[in-house]
Design a protein around this motif. Structure first.
Motif, short mmCIF file in Angstrom:
data_model
loop_
_atom_site.label_atom_id
_atom_site.label_comp_id
_atom_site.label_asym_id
_atom_site.label_seq_id
_atom_site.Cartn_x
_atom_site.Cartn_y
_atom_site.Cartn_z
N GLU A 8 0.89 -1.25 -0.22
CA GLU A 8 0.06 -0.19 -0.06
C GLU A 8 0.81 1.17 -0.02
N TRP A 9 0.31 2.40 -0.36
CA TRP A 9 1.14 3.55 -0.58
C TRP A 9 0.14 4.58 -0.13
N VAL A 10 0.31 5.24 1.01
CA VAL A 10 -0.66 6.23 1.37
C VAL A 10 0.26 7.60 1.70
N VAL A 11 -0.62 8.74 1.37
CA VAL A 11 -0.17 10.04 1.60
C VAL A 11 -0.80 10.82 2.69
N VAL A 12 -0.29 11.02 3.69
CA VAL A 12 -1.34 11.80 4.69
C VAL A 12 -0.45 13.25 5.10
N ASN A 13 -1.31 14.33 4.61
CA ASN A 13 -0.81 15.55 4.89
C ASN A 13 -1.89 16.21 5.83
N ASP A 14 -2.89 15.75 6.09
CA ASP A 14 -3.64 16.66 7.10
C ASP A 14 -3.44 15.68 8.39
N LEU A 15 -2.59 16.01 9.00
CA LEU A 15 -2.22 15.28 10.51
C LEU A 15 -3.28 15.57 11.55
N GLU A 16 -3.89 16.63 11.52
CA GLU A 16 -4.99 16.87 12.55
C GLU A 16 -6.21 15.85 12.27
N ASN A 17 -6.58 15.61 11.02
CA ASN A 17 -7.80 14.88 10.90
C ASN A 17 -7.58 13.45 10.41
N ASN A 18 -6.52 13.02 9.87
CA ASN A 18 -6.27 12.04 8.84
C ASN A 18 -5.37 10.85 9.88
N MET A 19 -5.10 11.21 10.86
CA MET A 19 -4.15 10.39 11.58
C MET A 19 -3.92 9.05 11.69
N GLU A 20 -5.59 8.59 11.74
CA GLU A 20 -5.86 7.08 11.85
C GLU A 20 -5.49 6.43 10.47
N SER A 21 -5.12 7.09 9.49
CA SER A 21 -4.77 6.34 8.02
C SER A 21 -3.30 5.85 8.18
N ILE A 22 -2.42 6.38 9.34
CA ILE A 22 -1.27 5.80 9.46
C ILE A 22 -1.10 4.32 9.77
N LEU A 23 -2.12 3.92 10.52
CA LEU A 23 -1.91 2.57 11.04
C LEU A 23 -3.37 1.90 10.38
N THR A 24 -3.22 0.73 9.51
CA THR A 24 -4.24 0.12 9.30
C THR A 24 -4.94 -0.85 10.26
N ASN A 25 -6.19 -1.23 10.17
CA ASN A 25 -6.86 -1.96 10.98
C ASN A 25 -6.12 -3.57 11.07
N ARG A 26 -6.10 -4.00 12.15
CA ARG A 26 -5.85 -5.45 12.35
C ARG A 26 -6.67 -6.23 11.72
#
Lengths: 220, 486
Positions: free
Chosen positions: A202-220
């Motif tokens: 997977e390749w994920v880009v997260v720039n909105d660190l205030e609202n999109n932090m949960e995209s960093i870790l995927t669900n188990r």
């Protein structure tokens, strides 16, 4: 009477024996690369917040390492702190406190490097994560994704990122990107193509660190 | 497309080819009419008979099962009634032993009291003593006509003596009455106590009478069960349904308690068996361990109630000798107390873990530590510990509704099974009937496909019959045959 007692002892045994399952397949391994080159070293506060988020989210049994991206990053010396949390929640909490202290010490004394070797950091991260044998592996790259290699640094060869998620965080726009946004978009597209070619899941880009932090870790 | 074309005699002329095929098919179907009718009839008859046979078997099974259910239900009802009657008799016997063994002594005392009261009454009723005999002498002296002062003096002396004696007698008589009145007055409290005792006795007698009536009612039910009365059987079945509903409700409530219990110990169990160990992909070892602890508590509770003879799920425990049963009771109680202690300490650990994690979260968020009120912050912790200790014992009582559910489930399932079998039997019987008629429908549908050859056949038969002079008769026969077929 003896029959019931045997049954009871067997039940107790079951409780003890049942604690022997394979845990690694459910664990999460995170390797975070922090760009310390040039002006990006000023973003260390944001990086600390990300690390705190990871510390708050990761569970007992998970692994976390934080490394800096320098002129040549394919070395263990660049790993600022690494830990595999204990299975017991109380011990894991203590380890998280120690980890936080180390990161705070690092962020106070961070020095900017001349070049940015992201590929070397990725190779080092993949090596670390494969050693942890975690079920879910994530490399978090806190950088503008502008790679600048020093003289004599060779990175133009195929790398292996099989089964690893790559998350690019806070990919800031450079002055030149503002003039020609295609440069920024091309840079991201190029990185995506190269990591996917290397086998990243997977390749994920997260720039909105205030609202999109949960995209960093995927669900188990 | 190629396959379809291969069936055409003349691919360039589709309509003609199809017509030719239809005629050929019709001829073939006409030739195979009788065997095909036979096949249709046989297959339908086979299916119909099979369905009928299975339906009959199902009805038979349902009847047998109903009889079996009835005997089990009545046996269980009889057993329950016998236990209830036993208990009532025990209650009555306890009452008689406890309250009525003093009755003879009490009766004797009451008789004595009554005798004494009667004596006193008689004594109280005594009339004053008659005048002494010297009254007659006084009369004789009074009749003396002469003698001067002597008789007068004599009479005066006698009068004085009489007055004195009279005064003494009256005083004695009054004193005597006074004493009797005192006795009667002193007897008043004992009389009241006797009256109270009699009232209590009466009450007990009324209770005894009520119990006797209850026993009569239970005996009536028992007689109904023994007589295999339909009304009693129906009442027992309804009772089974009600019992199942009530026990299910109680067990659902108990499940809620067990869930709370589980939530209380699942987190701290991860401290003991590890938070990252999994048995399956989604089943954590710590969760399973918490569940096992709760199930063990329920089992210990079950054994405890079994050994106390409150429930009787295990006949082996019920028939154990008293010494062994007591040992089992102490063992299960000890284990239950140990488990409750473990759970209480786990609840404490849970509180500590949660507090530690909250503290870490505050550190990570760089938030200030909230001011803590010692007592207020400890209340949830104490509450959790108390709950952790009490819930296992509360969970132990699940054995009672469980037993009730197990026994009533047999009745309810039996009734449902009988109804299901009868329903299925009815459906099969109906299908059998449909199949029987369906064969005729299929035969007619088959005849519709070959209607032209059939018309030709009729025409030929008609021609032949006309030539022999029996044309009209033959047509009539053919017509009636067709009508029957229709």
């Amino acid at each position: 009477m003896s029959k019931y007692l045997t049954l009871l002892i067997a039940s107790f045994g079951m409780v003890l024996v049942s604690a022997c399952g394979d845990s690694r397949i459910h664990s999460h391994g995170v390797y975070m690369l922090v760009d310390t080159s040039g002006t990006y070293a000023m973003e260390m506060n944001k990086a600390s917040k990300i690390i705190h988020y990871l510390l708050a989210t990761l569970n007992p049994g998970d692994s976390l390492a934080v490394a800096k991206v320098e002129t040549r990053s394919f070395t263990e010396k660049d790993i600022v702190a690494k830990v595999t949390f204990d299975k017991r929640p109380s011990q894991a909490t203590s380890q998280k406190r120690v980890f936080k202290t180390r990161i705070e010490a690092f962020s106070k004394g961070v020095k900017g490097s001349a070049y940015t070797d992201i590929t070397g950091g990725l190779i080092q991260g993949a090596e670390y994560l494969n050693e942890t044998k975690a079920g879910i592996k994530t490399i978090v790259v806190f950088s503008d994704m502008q790679q600048e290699l020093g003289k004599g640094t060779i990175r133009d060869f195929p790398i292996k990122l099989d089964g690893i998620r790559i998350v690019a965080l806070n990919v800031t726009k450079l002055g030149t990107d503002n003039a020609d946004p295609r440069r920024y978009l091309n840079r991201l597209a190029q990185w995506e193509a190269s990591v996917r070619k290397a086998g990243a899941t997977e390749w994920v880009v997260v720039n909105d660190l205030e609202n999109n932090m949960e995209s960093i870790l995927t669900n188990r | 497309m190629t396959t379809w074309n291969s069936w055409l005699f003349w691919p360039s002329n589709v309509a003609f080819s199809v017509l030719a095929l239809a005629i050929l098919a019709m001829l073939f179907l006409y030739a195979a009419r009788k065997p095909m009718h036979g096949v249709i009839h046989s297959v339908c008859a086979l299916l119909s008979q099979s369905a009928r046979f299975i339906a009959r078997w199902l009805f038979l099974c349902a009847d047998n099962l109903k009889l079996r259910n009835q005997s089990v239900l009545l046996a269980h009802g009889q057993e329950s009634q016998a236990v209830v009657i036993d208990r009532e008799f025990e209650r009555v016997s306890d009452m008689i032993r406890k309250d009525m063994h003093e009755f003879p002594a009490l009766q004797r005392k009451m008789m004595e009291e009554a005798t004494r009261i009667e004596d006193d009454y008689h004594k109280c009723g005594e009339i004053p003593p008659p005048p002494p005999e010297w009254v007659g002498a006084l009369k004789s002296v009074a009749q003396i006509k002469t003698g001067g002062d002597i008789p007068r003096k004599l009479l005066e002396d006698i009068n004085k003596s009489i007055q004195k004696i009279h005064d003494q007698t009256v005083a004695e008589f009054r004193r005597s009455y006074e004493e009797r009145h005192k006795i009667l007055k002193a007897m008043q409290p004992s009389w009241r106590s006797v009256e109270k005792l009699i009232g209590e006795m009466e009450k007990k007698m009324v209770t005894l009478q009520t119990n006797a009536k209850q026993i009569d009612g239970h005996m009536g039910k028992l007689e109904g069960i023994r007589a295999k009365d339909n009304k009693t059987e129906h009442a027992l079945t309804v009772s089974g349904f009600v019992q199942l509903a009530i026990s299910s409700l109680v067990m659902v409530i108990a499940l809620g308690g067990a869930f709370i219990n589980y939530k209380l110990i699942a987190l701290p169990m991860s401290e003991m068996v590890g938070a990252s160990d999994y048995i399956t992909n989604s089943l954590k070892t710590s969760d399973v361990a918490a569940l096992v602890i709760i199930l063990m508590e329920a089992s210990m509770g079950l054994f405890l109630l079994e050994s106390l003879r409150i429930t009787q799920l295990f006949p082996r425990i019920a028939t154990m000798d008293d010494r062994m049963r007591q040992r089992l009771m102490f063992a299960s109680l000890t284990f239950l107390i140990i488990l409750a202690g473990i759970e209480s300490s786990l609840a404490l650990m849970r509180d500590m873990l949660v507090a530690d994690k909250a503290s870490l979260m505050r550190d990570l968020a760089s938030a200030a530590t909230p001011a803590s009120d010692g007592l207020l912050t400890r209340i949830p912790m104490i509450g959790q510990m108390v709950m952790g200790f009490v819930l296992p014992f509360a969970l132990a009582f699940v054995a009672i509704p469980l037993e009730s559910a197990v026994y009533s489930m047999r009745t309810v399932l039996g009734v449902f099974l009988v109804q299901a079998m009868r329903g299925l039997g009815f459906s099969l019987r109906f299908t059998s009937l449909l199949l029987k008629r369906f064969s005729k429908v299929l035969e007619l549908a088959y005849d519709v496909l070959i209607v032209i050859p059939l018309m030709i056949e009729r025409w030929v038969i008609g021609m032949r019959a006309g030539s022999t002079g029996d044309r009209s008769q033959s047509e009539e026969k053919e017509l009636s045959k067709l009508r029957r077929a229709a």
